[in-house]
Design an enzyme around this catalytic site. Structure first.
Site, PDB file in Angstrom:
ATOM      1  CE  LYS A 183      -4.343  -1.585   0.328  1.00  0.00           C
ATOM      2  NZ  LYS A 183      -5.427  -1.200  -0.604  1.00  0.00           N
ATOM      3  CB  SER A 220      -9.635  -1.754   8.624  1.00  0.00           C
ATOM      4  OG  SER A 220      -9.092  -2.649   7.692  1.00  0.00           O
TER       5      SER A 220
END
Lengths: 328, 328
Positions: free
Chosen positions: A58, A83
């Protein structure tokens, strides 16, 4: 009516993203496992993005997206809802680019992901999944601060950034004189999958790229069949929390529907078995969602015998109690 | 009087070993961790031999040693005594070379190491550390079968094989235009350490190679000071079971006493902290003995600031309960 204002990322955006993240993101290696080759009868290459900064791919997309903001936008900061892995990616990318980051995280997010997001200096705001409307909170913050919302996958710069993972796979395979037949990708909203598919198409147009999702959350597999974005019935309940999304991101799906092969599905038990396999045999710490592609591969047994396969291991931020469950 | 019949391995033996193990052992990558660089102020490169076949560097030396046997010797099989990583290395190398292997293992060896040794098809004979005399059993088997004993470190071919790990480090550092100032090695009998020291001397003669041992088992550190092989007072009781040896191997010490810098020591707690660091931050599964060099590095804080450091992670065969202890 199609939204013409959204730019679909292309291979050249990935090449540009690679220049932007150079010296920041880690060029992760391609790993081999003789045991995995024996079990599958295939020649398997693993792309361990658990070894990436922040423990998942990410960071690539987040860093690329923030570098694409202008000076005025950067000054107002960035904002996201996540999350976990995207939260850490945005927080760390923002820290490195000296941009303020506000991250909305569910109060029940894995502890390790909460802690690591805070460690990068981001402002973390917890919300209750049941009681609070995350979009309302997010919209209010955006209005108050002018911060730019960085979507975890439905953003062309994020997709181009994740595509650098695919670019590295292709360059390394080419360097070794190899041509992948199949590339298996852990799939949530489809940003990493789209990025890898674009890179693969450029280098190895005959390779099949496959989405890999937990059973019951196979929105991508079903969307590829129907040709339009299908939704999952529920939003939670799989051990693969990192890759549970309501439906494919629009931008990624516009790419993936043209480029992907068949979607693969596996059970939660198979995901945990893949986590245990990575731990015991590969000596790699992989979280269940990050083991999705490995789970799909192991489930297929010898189906890919004699093929050359690339498997992404997309993240390693696992809480010890989940690992303990996998190792039981 | 020195035993002139024992050949001291040289750099050219390592280069030869590299050709023998080519296509068999994995060329492990050099990994980076920005967090580790931040903590130490140094530029740290990790050599993860936990990703090697059998989960430790031991396969390298075992494979090289067995390929150096002639056809008649190979037919009679090989034999060793080991609580774990060398056992697996010999078992797997023997399997690949179609040679029978008999491995004497203590009944209390880590379960994972027992299981994996058996999996490679070796004949495993358990002995009781207190009751049985392992050397008598081993001598009897050698007499009955004519099997060649493969010593875990006091064997020139084993040392040359382990040296291929150092050769890979040097080639990769050179390729990146880097010169290591310090190389930290997990040290038991000193075979890996000697092999790496020989390779480092050839490529980077100014680099300091350091042995890293648990407190109370610092026979190498003390031997380097006194110039002769010192012994440890006890043989067990550290969590770093993989690197507990009574004293330096003679062949390795003849090399190391000329080539090594200061020996480093760390506590069991620091070893477990290093295991936890590898798990949480590097996403690598490393056993306590395999985390020795990392433990020594972390203990030194900023002592190596601005230096270029290579740290070996020598093995990853950890039982889940030991990992749980480290993660507490």
């Amino acid at each position: 009516m199609e939204d013409k204002s959204v730019h679909l990322p292309t291979y050249s955006d990935i090449a540009q993203a690679a220049m932007r993240i150079k010296g920041q993101a880690i060029i992760t290696p391609l790993l081999r496992s003789d045991l995995l080759d024996e079990i599958t009868g295939a020649k398997v290459f693993l792309k361990p993005e658990n070894l990436q900064l922040t423990g998942s791919f990410k960071f690539r997309g987040a860093f690329n997206a923030i570098t694409n903001l202008d000076a005025g936008e950067r000054k107002k900061g960035v904002l996201t809802i996540s999350s976990g892995n995207h939260a850490q990616g945005v927080a760390e990318a923002a820290r490195r680019l000296d941009v303020d980051a506000t991250i909305l995280m569910p109060a029940d997010a894995p502890r390790i992901k909460l802690e690591r997001t805070k460690r990068s200096g981001a402002k973390v705001i917890l919300f209750d999944r049941e009681q609070d409307d995350r979009d309302t909170i997010s919209a209010r913050i955006a209005e108050e601060t002018g911060a730019t919302f960085i979507h975890p996958y439905d953003n062309p710069h994020v997709i181009a950034g994740q595509g650098t993972c695919g670019l590295e796979i292709c360059i390394e395979m080419q360097k070794r004189g190899l041509v992948p037949d199949h590339i298996l990708v852990c799939t949530g909203g489809g940003g990493l999958t789209a990025g890898i598919a674009l890179a693969a198409k450029h280098y190895f147009s005959a390779a099949s790229v496959h989405s890999c999702e937990p059973a019951g959350f196979d929105d991508y597999r079903r969307s590829l069949i129907s040709g339009k974005c299908e939704r999952n019935e529920t939003l939670g309940g799989s051990v693969c929390e990192a890759i549970l999304t309501p439906s494919p991101g629009k931008i990624g799906f516009a790419i993936n529907k043209e480029l992907l092969g068949e979607g693969f599905v596996f059970s939660d038990e198979e995901a945990l078995d893949a986590v245990a396999f990575a731990f015991n045999e590969l000596k790699l710490v992989v979280e269940p969602g990050g083991a999705a592609a490995l789970a799909a591969l192991l489930q297929k047994g010898k189906k890919f015998a004699d093929k050359t396969i690339v498997v992404t291991l997309s993240g390693g931020n696992i809480d010890p109690d989940v690992l303990a469950r996998a190792l039981l």
